[in-house]
Design an enzyme around this catalytic site. Structure first.
Site, PDB file in Angstrom:
ATOM      1  N   SER A 135       0.844  -1.194   0.000  1.00 32.57           N
ATOM      2  CA  SER A 135       0.000   0.000   0.000  1.00 32.57           C
ATOM      3  C   SER A 135       0.873   1.235   0.000  1.00 32.57           C
ATOM      4  CB  SER A 135      -0.884  -0.001   1.255  1.00 32.57           C
ATOM      5  OG  SER A 135      -1.489   1.258   1.449  1.00 32.57           O
ATOM      6  N   TYR A 191      -1.608   0.309  10.414  1.00 32.01           N
ATOM      7  CA  TYR A 191      -1.626  -0.155   9.022  1.00 32.01           C
ATOM      8  C   TYR A 191      -0.346   0.245   8.289  1.00 32.01           C
ATOM      9  CZ  TYR A 191      -3.431  -1.179   4.350  1.00 32.01           C
ATOM     10  OH  TYR A 191      -3.609  -1.694   3.079  1.00 32.01           O
TER      11      TYR A 191
END
Length: 245
Positions: free
Chosen positions: A145, A158
Site C-alpha cells: 500500500s 496499518y
C-alpha cells in the site's frame, strides 16, 4: 491482451472471500489455475467456489484465520501431501485496524494488524517457500500500500505493517534471486473495497475502480511467463520500481 494459460498451476490466494482476493481468485481459476482459496468465512468461500466453477475453474476451500499461525504450517504440509509443489502465492489478506492516534491504539488491535499483515506472511513464506522451489516457475506476489511510505496521521498500525511487509518481501526476494522463484510487490491503490469504505467513510465509492480492475495484472504477475523479480508494481500509475537494483 489474452490472459495467460495457467492450466495445471496450483496457486494460493489469501483473503479470498471478498474484494481483491475474490476477483483475483476468480480470474486465476478462469485462466486454468487450481485456486487454494483461504479466508475466515465459510459461506463466502462457498460463494467464491460457485463463481470460480461458473468460469470453468476449480478450487480448494481452506477456512483459516491467518492469526492461527500453526495452521499455516499445516497448510504447507497438506499442499505437499496432495500436490508436492506450489506454483503461486498471492499474499492478499490484510487488516486495516483502527484509524486512531498511535497512543490510543489498543494492544490487541495492534497485534492483530501486525499478525495478519506481517507475521502471517512470514509464516506463509516459511511454510510455502519449499513448495514454490519445487515448481518450475514459482511466483510469490504480496499486496502492499502507499501507506507504507505516506504514513498519514492516525494510520499508524496499518502503515507500520505495510512498511514491515515490504521489508520482509524485499529480503525474501534477495534471498531467492538465484532460484526460479520470482517475488514481487503489488500496490493496488484506491479501489472499491470494504477496507477502503471503512478507511474513508465519506468517499463516494462510485468514483473508485472496482477491484476486478487489478485482476488481470495479478494473474499476469503470477504466471510462469512473468520473469520480473524484485519489483514493486503500482497499479494507479502503471509504473514499476526495481527494489533490488
Amino acid at each position: 491482451m489474452a490472459s495467460p494459460d495457467l492450466s495445471g498451476r496450483i496457486i494460493v490466494v489469501t483473503g479470498a472471500s471478498r474484494g481483491i482476493g475474490w476477483n483475483a481468485a476468480v480470474a486465476l481459476g478462469a485462466a486454468g489455475a487450481h485456486v487454494i482459496a483461504i479466508a475466515r468465512t465459510v459461506g463466502a468461500l462457498e460463494e467464491l467456489d460457485d463463481a470460480i466453477r461458473a468460469k470453468g475453474g476449480s478450487a480448494t476451500l481452506v477456512p483459516l484465520d491467518l492469526r492461527d499461525l500453526d495452521a499455516i504450517d499445516r497448510l504447507g504440509l497438506s499442499i505437499y501431501e496432495r500436490w508436492g509443489k506450489l506454483d503461486g502465492l498471492l499474499g492478499n489478506a490484510g487488516l486495516l485496524g483502527l484509524i486512531t492516534p498511535v497512543g490510543h491504539l489498543d494492544p490487541k488491535e495492534w497485534n492483530d494488524v501486525m499478525t495478519v499483515n506481517v507475521t502471517a506472511n512470514y509464516r506463509l513464506i516459511r511454510s510455502l517457500d519449499p513448495l514454490l522451489q519445487r515448481s518450475d516457475a514459482g511466483r510469490a506476489l504480496f499486496l502492499s500500500s502507499g501507506a507504507a511510505e505516506k504514513c498519514r496521521p492516525f494510520w499508524g498500525a496499518y502503515s507500520t505493517s505495510k512498511a514491515a511487509l515490504e521489508a520482509l518481501v524485499r529480503t525474501y526476494a534477495a534471498e531467492v534471486a538465484s532460484t526460479s522463484v520470482r517475488v514481487n510487490l503489488f500496490e493496488p491503490g484506491p479501489l472499491r473495497t470494504q477496507m477502503r469504505a471503512k478507511a474513508r467513510p465519506g468517499e463516494d465509492p462510485q468514483t473508485l475502480k472496482h477491484p476486478s480492475a487489478v485482476a488481470p495484472d495479478l494473474v499476469r504477475m503470477l504466471s510462469p511467463e512473468f520473469h520480473d523479480h524484485g519489483t514493486r508494481f503500482e497499479f494507479p500509475t502503471n509504473s514499476v520500481t526495481h527494489f533490488l537494483d
